[in-house]
Scaffold this motif. Structure first.
Motif, PDB file in Angstrom:
ATOM      1  N   VAL A   1       0.850  -1.190   0.000  1.00  0.00           N
ATOM      2  CA  VAL A   1       0.000   0.000   0.000  1.00  0.00           C
ATOM      3  C   VAL A   1       0.884   1.238   0.000  1.00  0.00           C
ATOM      4  O   VAL A   1       1.827   1.345   0.784  1.00  0.00           O
ATOM      5  N   THR A   2       0.570   2.168  -0.896  1.00  0.00           N
ATOM      6  CA  THR A   2       1.246   3.459  -0.951  1.00  0.00           C
ATOM      7  C   THR A   2       0.230   4.517  -0.530  1.00  0.00           C
ATOM      8  O   THR A   2      -0.851   4.589  -1.111  1.00  0.00           O
ATOM      9  N   PRO A   3       0.537   5.313   0.505  1.00  0.00           N
ATOM     10  CA  PRO A   3      -0.416   6.319   0.959  1.00  0.00           C
ATOM     11  C   PRO A   3      -0.868   7.237  -0.180  1.00  0.00           C
ATOM     12  O   PRO A   3      -0.091   7.581  -1.066  1.00  0.00           O
ATOM     13  N   GLN A   4      -2.121   7.614  -0.126  1.00  0.00           N
ATOM     14  CA  GLN A   4      -2.796   8.497  -1.077  1.00  0.00           C
ATOM     15  C   GLN A   4      -2.953   7.888  -2.474  1.00  0.00           C
ATOM     16  O   GLN A   4      -3.396   8.558  -3.389  1.00  0.00           O
ATOM     17  N   LYS A   5      -2.596   6.637  -2.641  1.00  0.00           N
ATOM     18  CA  LYS A   5      -2.777   5.950  -3.910  1.00  0.00           C
ATOM     19  C   LYS A   5      -3.842   4.877  -3.703  1.00  0.00           C
ATOM     20  O   LYS A   5      -3.653   3.938  -2.928  1.00  0.00           O
ATOM     21  N   ALA A   6      -4.975   5.032  -4.384  1.00  0.00           N
ATOM     22  CA  ALA A   6      -6.084   4.099  -4.202  1.00  0.00           C
ATOM     23  C   ALA A   6      -5.699   2.703  -4.677  1.00  0.00           C
ATOM     24  O   ALA A   6      -4.962   2.543  -5.647  1.00  0.00           O
ATOM     25  N   PHE A   7      -6.201   1.701  -3.957  1.00  0.00           N
ATOM     26  CA  PHE A   7      -6.032   0.317  -4.377  1.00  0.00           C
ATOM     27  C   PHE A   7      -7.392  -0.356  -4.353  1.00  0.00           C
ATOM     28  O   PHE A   7      -8.339   0.125  -3.738  1.00  0.00           O
ATOM     29  N   THR A   8      -7.495  -1.475  -5.056  1.00  0.00           N
ATOM     30  CA  THR A   8      -8.780  -2.155  -5.217  1.00  0.00           C
ATOM     31  C   THR A   8      -8.832  -3.437  -4.401  1.00  0.00           C
ATOM     32  O   THR A   8      -7.934  -4.270  -4.488  1.00  0.00           O
ATOM     33  N   LEU A   9      -9.887  -3.566  -3.617  1.00  0.00           N
ATOM     34  CA  LEU A   9     -10.191  -4.782  -2.868  1.00  0.00           C
ATOM     35  C   LEU A   9     -11.371  -5.452  -3.544  1.00  0.00           C
ATOM     36  O   LEU A   9     -12.329  -4.784  -3.928  1.00  0.00           O
ATOM     37  N   THR A  10     -11.317  -6.734  -3.686  1.00  0.00           N
ATOM     38  CA  THR A  10     -12.467  -7.489  -4.173  1.00  0.00           C
ATOM     39  C   THR A  10     -12.817  -8.499  -3.093  1.00  0.00           C
ATOM     40  O   THR A  10     -12.049  -9.422  -2.819  1.00  0.00           O
ATOM     41  N   HIS A  11     -13.957  -8.262  -2.431  1.00  0.00           N
ATOM     42  CA  HIS A  11     -14.430  -9.119  -1.351  1.00  0.00           C
ATOM     43  C   HIS A  11     -15.318 -10.219  -1.919  1.00  0.00           C
ATOM     44  O   HIS A  11     -16.061  -9.991  -2.874  1.00  0.00           O
ATOM     45  N   TYR A  12     -15.289 -11.393  -1.273  1.00  0.00           N
ATOM     46  CA  TYR A  12     -16.168 -12.497  -1.648  1.00  0.00           C
ATOM     47  C   TYR A  12     -16.913 -12.986  -0.409  1.00  0.00           C
ATOM     48  O   TYR A  12     -16.296 -13.380   0.578  1.00  0.00           O
ATOM     49  N   TRP A  13     -18.236 -12.940  -0.482  1.00  0.00           N
ATOM     50  CA  TRP A  13     -19.114 -13.377   0.601  1.00  0.00           C
ATOM     51  C   TRP A  13     -19.974 -14.533   0.108  1.00  0.00           C
ATOM     52  O   TRP A  13     -20.506 -14.481  -0.991  1.00  0.00           O
ATOM     53  N   LYS A  14     -20.153 -15.547   0.936  1.00  0.00           N
ATOM     54  CA  LYS A  14     -21.076 -16.635   0.618  1.00  0.00           C
ATOM     55  C   LYS A  14     -22.282 -16.511   1.546  1.00  0.00           C
ATOM     56  O   LYS A  14     -22.128 -16.373   2.763  1.00  0.00           O
ATOM     57  N   VAL A  15     -23.481 -16.572   0.960  1.00  0.00           N
ATOM     58  CA  VAL A  15     -24.707 -16.443   1.738  1.00  0.00           C
ATOM     59  C   VAL A  15     -25.168 -17.840   2.168  1.00  0.00           C
ATOM     60  O   VAL A  15     -25.569 -18.650   1.334  1.00  0.00           O
ATOM     61  N   VAL A  16     -25.080 -18.122   3.459  1.00  0.00           N
ATOM     62  CA  VAL A  16     -25.540 -19.389   4.013  1.00  0.00           C
ATOM     63  C   VAL A  16     -27.053 -19.322   4.212  1.00  0.00           C
ATOM     64  O   VAL A  16     -27.792 -20.222   3.842  1.00  0.00           O
ATOM     65  N   ASN A  17     -27.514 -18.249   4.828  1.00  0.00           N
ATOM     66  CA  ASN A  17     -28.925 -17.938   5.000  1.00  0.00           C
ATOM     67  C   ASN A  17     -29.096 -16.439   4.794  1.00  0.00           C
ATOM     68  O   ASN A  17     -28.194 -15.671   5.145  1.00  0.00           O
ATOM     69  N   PRO A  18     -30.216 -15.990   4.244  1.00  0.00           N
ATOM     70  CA  PRO A  18     -30.393 -14.552   4.028  1.00  0.00           C
ATOM     71  C   PRO A  18     -30.165 -13.781   5.332  1.00  0.00           C
ATOM     72  O   PRO A  18     -30.722 -14.151   6.373  1.00  0.00           O
ATOM     73  N   PRO A  19     -29.328 -12.743   5.303  1.00  0.00           N
ATOM     74  CA  PRO A  19     -29.001 -12.010   6.525  1.00  0.00           C
ATOM     75  C   PRO A  19     -30.190 -11.280   7.137  1.00  0.00           C
ATOM     76  O   PRO A  19     -30.245 -11.087   8.337  1.00  0.00           O
ATOM     77  N   GLY A  20     -31.143 -10.848   6.315  1.00  0.00           N
ATOM     78  CA  GLY A  20     -32.270 -10.075   6.819  1.00  0.00           C
ATOM     79  C   GLY A  20     -32.050  -8.592   6.596  1.00  0.00           C
ATOM     80  O   GLY A  20     -30.970  -8.143   6.220  1.00  0.00           O
ATOM     81  N   ALA A  21     -33.084  -7.840   6.850  1.00  0.00           N
ATOM     82  CA  ALA A  21     -33.081  -6.400   6.579  1.00  0.00           C
ATOM     83  C   ALA A  21     -32.114  -5.638   7.483  1.00  0.00           C
ATOM     84  O   ALA A  21     -31.804  -6.069   8.591  1.00  0.00           O
ATOM     85  N   ASP A  22     -31.667  -4.525   6.974  1.00  0.00           N
ATOM     86  CA  ASP A  22     -30.892  -3.509   7.701  1.00  0.00           C
ATOM     87  C   ASP A  22     -29.434  -3.858   7.995  1.00  0.00           C
ATOM     88  O   ASP A  22     -28.727  -3.053   8.576  1.00  0.00           O
ATOM     89  N   TRP A  23     -28.939  -5.048   7.611  1.00  0.00           N
ATOM     90  CA  TRP A  23     -27.527  -5.339   7.812  1.00  0.00           C
ATOM     91  C   TRP A  23     -26.714  -4.581   6.780  1.00  0.00           C
ATOM     92  O   TRP A  23     -27.094  -4.477   5.626  1.00  0.00           O
ATOM     93  N   LYS A  24     -25.589  -4.048   7.229  1.00  0.00           N
ATOM     94  CA  LYS A  24     -24.689  -3.294   6.354  1.00  0.00           C
ATOM     95  C   LYS A  24     -23.274  -3.829   6.541  1.00  0.00           C
ATOM     96  O   LYS A  24     -22.906  -4.283   7.612  1.00  0.00           O
ATOM     97  N   MET A  25     -22.477  -3.713   5.475  1.00  0.00           N
ATOM     98  CA  MET A  25     -21.091  -4.157   5.538  1.00  0.00           C
ATOM     99  C   MET A  25     -20.208  -3.021   6.040  1.00  0.00           C
ATOM    100  O   MET A  25     -20.430  -1.869   5.705  1.00  0.00           O
ATOM    101  N   PHE A  26     -19.205  -3.372   6.860  1.00  0.00           N
ATOM    102  CA  PHE A  26     -18.202  -2.369   7.240  1.00  0.00           C
ATOM    103  C   PHE A  26     -16.825  -2.841   6.817  1.00  0.00           C
ATOM    104  O   PHE A  26     -16.567  -4.037   6.687  1.00  0.00           O
TER     105      PHE A  26
END
Length: 191
Positions: A35-60
């Motif tokens: 990581v170089t400060p002030q230089k944007a980098f790309t993250l690609t996250h992978y999530w597997k849905v075991v059961n629907p999380p339900g309303a109002d959940w947000k990712m951090f």
């Protein structure tokens, strides 16, 4: 549609952290090794849905420095640019979420720890398995940081204040009492 997968791809950083009986954070890809400060980098996250999380959940997404004195940057965002929020994810889906972030030039360490998880109101989804901290944050990846210029520590100043032996100081904003003559100066007040 290209972000909803039926099979997990090969990824650079495999995590497999279980969040309650709802999600598995499979891992991520990062488009840089350093990581170089002030230089944007790309993250690609992978999530597997075991059961629907339900309303109002947000990712951090949190960026933190290692060790006891942690700096914390909040890099939250809505998955898939808001086109497919967590509350409508379906059982069996694998969600690919692409996220661009950067750290400031004043990043105070030579590495960063990237944490992810889910939150709703004052609660976080509990991490049942996988590397995580006591705040229910999944450790997704640790990356070196090169080229940061951490802020200099401000010199702490002190002033010895002595008790007046004789007399009293009249609190009136004027410094003409005899006791002020021997008092130590703070010097100029500056921001």
């Amino acid at each position: 549609k290209e972000h909803i997968l039926t099979e997990a791809p090969k990824m650079k950083y495999v995590v497999n952290a279980e969040l309650e009986d709802k999600l598995i954070y499979l891992g991520c890809d990062v488009d840089t090794d350093t990581v170089t400060p002030q230089k944007a980098f790309t993250l690609t996250h992978y999530w597997k849905v075991v059961n629907p999380p339900g309303a109002d959940w947000k990712m951090f997404v949190h960026l933190a420095t290692p060790g006891n004195k942690k700096t914390h940057l909040n890099a939250d965002h809505v998955p898939i640019s808001g086109k497919y929020p967590v509350g409508v994810w379906k059982k069996g889906e694998i969600i690919r979420d692409i996220h661009r972030i950067s750290v400031p030039n004043t990043w105070p360490a030579d590495s960063l720890e990237l944490y992810v998880g889910m939150w709703k109101g004052p609660s976080r989804m509990k991490v049942l398995k996988g590397q995580h901290d006591d705040e229910n944050r999944v450790l997704a990846v640790k990356l070196p940081v090169v080229g940061a210029t951490p802020p200099k520590e401000v010199e702490k100043k002190s002033l010895l204040v002595r008790k007046i032996k004789n007399g009293a100081i009249k609190i009136d904003g004027k410094l003409d009492d005899a006791a002020w003559k021997d008092a130590a100066s703070t010097g100029a007040f500056v921001r």
